[in-house]
Motif scaffolding. Sequence first.
Motif, PDB file in Angstrom:
ATOM      1  N   SER A 105      -2.942   2.548   8.936  1.00 41.86           N
ATOM      2  CA  SER A 105      -2.096   1.492   9.493  1.00 41.86           C
ATOM      3  C   SER A 105      -0.905   1.158   8.609  1.00 41.86           C
ATOM      4  O   SER A 105      -0.029   0.395   9.008  1.00 41.86           O
ATOM      5  CB  SER A 105      -2.929   0.232   9.728  1.00 41.86           C
ATOM      6  OG  SER A 105      -3.492  -0.226   8.497  1.00 41.86           O
ATOM      7  N   SER A 106      -0.867   1.717   7.414  1.00 38.47           N
ATOM      8  CA  SER A 106       0.241   1.509   6.493  1.00 38.47           C
ATOM      9  C   SER A 106       0.716   2.872   5.991  1.00 38.47           C
ATOM     10  O   SER A 106      -0.069   3.615   5.385  1.00 38.47           O
ATOM     11  CB  SER A 106      -0.202   0.628   5.318  1.00 38.47           C
ATOM     12  OG  SER A 106       0.819   0.528   4.345  1.00 38.47           O
ATOM     13  N   LEU A 107       1.972   3.205   6.271  1.00 36.85           N
ATOM     14  CA  LEU A 107       2.492   4.531   5.926  1.00 36.85           C
ATOM     15  C   LEU A 107       3.822   4.409   5.199  1.00 36.85           C
ATOM     16  O   LEU A 107       4.653   3.554   5.527  1.00 36.85           O
ATOM     17  CB  LEU A 107       2.688   5.366   7.195  1.00 36.85           C
ATOM     18  CG  LEU A 107       1.430   5.701   8.004  1.00 36.85           C
ATOM     19  CD1 LEU A 107       1.815   6.348   9.332  1.00 36.85           C
ATOM     20  CD2 LEU A 107       0.501   6.615   7.215  1.00 36.85           C
ATOM     21  N   SER A 108       4.022   5.284   4.233  1.00 36.49           N
ATOM     22  CA  SER A 108       5.314   5.353   3.546  1.00 36.49           C
ATOM     23  C   SER A 108       6.270   6.227   4.341  1.00 36.49           C
ATOM     24  O   SER A 108       5.862   6.931   5.280  1.00 36.49           O
ATOM     25  CB  SER A 108       5.130   5.942   2.150  1.00 36.49           C
ATOM     26  OG  SER A 108       4.736   7.313   2.241  1.00 36.49           O
ATOM     27  N   LEU A 109       7.529   6.213   3.973  1.00 40.54           N
ATOM     28  CA  LEU A 109       8.515   7.050   4.637  1.00 40.54           C
ATOM     29  C   LEU A 109       8.147   8.523   4.482  1.00 40.54           C
ATOM     30  O   LEU A 109       8.237   9.303   5.444  1.00 40.54           O
ATOM     31  CB  LEU A 109       9.907   6.775   4.058  1.00 40.54           C
ATOM     32  CG  LEU A 109      11.103   7.283   4.882  1.00 40.54           C
ATOM     33  CD1 LEU A 109      11.149   6.580   6.233  1.00 40.54           C
ATOM     34  CD2 LEU A 109      12.406   7.037   4.112  1.00 40.54           C
ATOM     35  N   ALA A 110       7.717   8.902   3.290  1.00 41.35           N
ATOM     36  CA  ALA A 110       7.345  10.298   3.050  1.00 41.35           C
ATOM     37  C   ALA A 110       6.153  10.706   3.920  1.00 41.35           C
ATOM     38  O   ALA A 110       6.108  11.825   4.444  1.00 41.35           O
ATOM     39  CB  ALA A 110       7.019  10.505   1.574  1.00 41.35           C
ATOM     40  N   GLU A 111       5.195   9.800   4.092  1.00 45.22           N
ATOM     41  CA  GLU A 111       4.035  10.106   4.940  1.00 45.22           C
ATOM     42  C   GLU A 111       4.433  10.248   6.400  1.00 45.22           C
ATOM     43  O   GLU A 111       3.905  11.097   7.131  1.00 45.22           O
ATOM     44  CB  GLU A 111       2.982   9.013   4.772  1.00 45.22           C
ATOM     45  CG  GLU A 111       2.283   9.067   3.413  1.00 45.22           C
ATOM     46  CD  GLU A 111       1.441   7.844   3.135  1.00 45.22           C
ATOM     47  OE1 GLU A 111       0.507   7.951   2.318  1.00 45.22           O
ATOM     48  OE2 GLU A 111       1.716   6.769   3.733  1.00 45.22           O
ATOM     49  N   LEU A 112       5.376   9.436   6.848  1.00 48.51           N
ATOM     50  CA  LEU A 112       5.868   9.548   8.219  1.00 48.51           C
ATOM     51  C   LEU A 112       6.588  10.874   8.429  1.00 48.51           C
ATOM     52  O   LEU A 112       6.458  11.504   9.479  1.00 48.51           O
ATOM     53  CB  LEU A 112       6.800   8.383   8.540  1.00 48.51           C
ATOM     54  CG  LEU A 112       6.111   7.037   8.772  1.00 48.51           C
ATOM     55  CD1 LEU A 112       7.124   5.899   8.767  1.00 48.51           C
ATOM     56  CD2 LEU A 112       5.334   7.056  10.082  1.00 48.51           C
ATOM     57  N   VAL A 113       7.344  11.302   7.444  1.00 46.73           N
ATOM     58  CA  VAL A 113       8.009  12.603   7.526  1.00 46.73           C
ATOM     59  C   VAL A 113       6.980  13.715   7.637  1.00 46.73           C
ATOM     60  O   VAL A 113       7.089  14.617   8.475  1.00 46.73           O
ATOM     61  CB  VAL A 113       8.919  12.825   6.292  1.00 46.73           C
ATOM     62  CG1 VAL A 113       9.424  14.268   6.252  1.00 46.73           C
ATOM     63  CG2 VAL A 113      10.098  11.866   6.313  1.00 46.73           C
ATOM     64  N   ARG A 114       5.957  13.638   6.802  1.00 45.34           N
ATOM     65  CA  ARG A 114       4.921  14.679   6.800  1.00 45.34           C
ATOM     66  C   ARG A 114       4.123  14.685   8.102  1.00 45.34           C
ATOM     67  O   ARG A 114       3.835  15.749   8.656  1.00 45.34           O
ATOM     68  CB  ARG A 114       3.995  14.475   5.610  1.00 45.34           C
ATOM     69  CG  ARG A 114       2.947  15.572   5.466  1.00 45.34           C
ATOM     70  CD  ARG A 114       2.224  15.489   4.142  1.00 45.34           C
ATOM     71  NE  ARG A 114       1.497  14.243   3.968  1.00 45.34           N
ATOM     72  CZ  ARG A 114       1.869  13.264   3.152  1.00 45.34           C
ATOM     73  NH1 ARG A 114       2.981  13.383   2.426  1.00 45.34           N
ATOM     74  NH2 ARG A 114       1.152  12.163   3.056  1.00 45.34           N
ATOM     75  N   LYS A 115       3.783  13.515   8.622  1.00 49.47           N
ATOM     76  CA  LYS A 115       2.957  13.446   9.822  1.00 49.47           C
ATOM     77  C   LYS A 115       3.724  13.850  11.080  1.00 49.47           C
ATOM     78  O   LYS A 115       3.141  14.398  12.009  1.00 49.47           O
ATOM     79  CB  LYS A 115       2.397  12.030   9.999  1.00 49.47           C
ATOM     80  CG  LYS A 115       1.272  11.685   9.032  1.00 49.47           C
ATOM     81  CD  LYS A 115       0.844  10.237   9.159  1.00 49.47           C
ATOM     82  CE  LYS A 115       0.176   9.982  10.499  1.00 49.47           C
ATOM     83  NZ  LYS A 115      -1.128  10.654  10.614  1.00 49.47           N
ATOM     84  N   THR A 116       5.008  13.578  11.143  1.00 48.06           N
ATOM     85  CA  THR A 116       5.784  13.888  12.342  1.00 48.06           C
ATOM     86  C   THR A 116       6.466  15.239  12.289  1.00 48.06           C
ATOM     87  O   THR A 116       6.797  15.818  13.327  1.00 48.06           O
ATOM     88  CB  THR A 116       6.861  12.824  12.586  1.00 48.06           C
ATOM     89  OG1 THR A 116       7.787  12.818  11.481  1.00 48.06           O
ATOM     90  CG2 THR A 116       6.238  11.438  12.734  1.00 48.06           C
ATOM     91  N   GLY A 117       6.709  15.761  11.084  1.00 48.57           N
ATOM     92  CA  GLY A 117       7.423  17.025  10.965  1.00 48.57           C
ATOM     93  C   GLY A 117       8.911  16.903  11.182  1.00 48.57           C
ATOM     94  O   GLY A 117       9.613  17.923  11.265  1.00 48.57           O
ATOM     95  N   MET A 118       9.436  15.695  11.258  1.00 48.79           N
ATOM     96  CA  MET A 118      10.869  15.495  11.466  1.00 48.79           C
ATOM     97  C   MET A 118      11.599  15.416  10.127  1.00 48.79           C
ATOM     98  O   MET A 118      10.992  15.071   9.110  1.00 48.79           O
ATOM     99  CB  MET A 118      11.105  14.215  12.277  1.00 48.79           C
ATOM    100  CG  MET A 118      10.636  14.309  13.719  1.00 48.79           C
ATOM    101  SD  MET A 118      11.131  12.890  14.733  1.00 48.79           S
ATOM    102  CE  MET A 118       9.978  11.635  14.174  1.00 48.79           C
ATOM    103  N   PRO A 119      12.895  15.715  10.118  1.00 48.04           N
ATOM    104  CA  PRO A 119      13.660  15.636   8.867  1.00 48.04           C
ATOM    105  C   PRO A 119      13.645  14.232   8.282  1.00 48.04           C
ATOM    106  O   PRO A 119      13.579  13.232   9.014  1.00 48.04           O
ATOM    107  CB  PRO A 119      15.076  16.031   9.295  1.00 48.04           C
ATOM    108  CG  PRO A 119      14.889  16.824  10.540  1.00 48.04           C
ATOM    109  CD  PRO A 119      13.712  16.225  11.235  1.00 48.04           C
TER     110      PRO A 119
END
Length: 259
Positions: free
Chosen positions: A27-41
């Motif tokens: 429920s708490s994600l960093s910007l880097a984790e969001l990049v990794r989970k979504t595969g977006m730049p």
Amino acid sequence: MPRTNEPGRTVVSRLLELLFAFQPGQSSLSLAELVRKTGMPHATVRRLVVELTGAGALERGEDGRYTVGLRLWQLGTLAPRTEPLRALALPFMEDLYAALQQHVQLAILEGREAVIVERLSAPNAMDLVSQVAGRLPLHCSGVGKVLLSHGGPDLIEEVLRGALPRYTARTVVDPAELRKQIADCRRTGTAVIRGELTDGADSVATRIVNGEGVVVAALSVVVRSDSVKHQAVLPSVVASGLGISRLLGWRPGVKVRER
């Protein structure tokens, strides 16, 4: 390969993928984790996160991590499949909680899983594998077996033909045995699970039926194994399920039917 390069990918689909990256236990994600989970730049994720935060859909904590924002949570409470049901069920759940001081949970069917839409838990109750909005397997959880049993022949065959993971030594994975349990559950409207999903945790569950006789949810109490007799808990759980069903329009004589 970043999925943002897929042909026809829209801004809306990217926004939704960012939001759906938040899950129970994450429920708490960093910007880097969001990049990794979504595969977006990284630049795309940062721009979209700024827009979502500005709109109140996400919130940024002092540690720089992001969580679901209050406005998005308020929107989620309007979901018609869950909010009216939760409102009607909560007084009955509170009574069960007050009497038993154990986990009391309400779940609905979504796809091939049960989704917990409400839970009340005592501070000293045992730890469980999922929380509100978490998902449970249909073949070895109390609410799951109730929902599976009333989900129709297509769902039953799909689940029994698929993978049936073994979570504990007591998980039933034999399709023939599961068919017997499903038939019993459909006949009685109840399911009793003994340590199949979590070692040391038993579940007593019952169905919730609407005015058309359709099973729309399942209610369960999860207790520590050998802490109480299942037959002592079952009448209270069934009575609560019937009470909620009445508020949804069900009356004695309305035949319970499959989806």
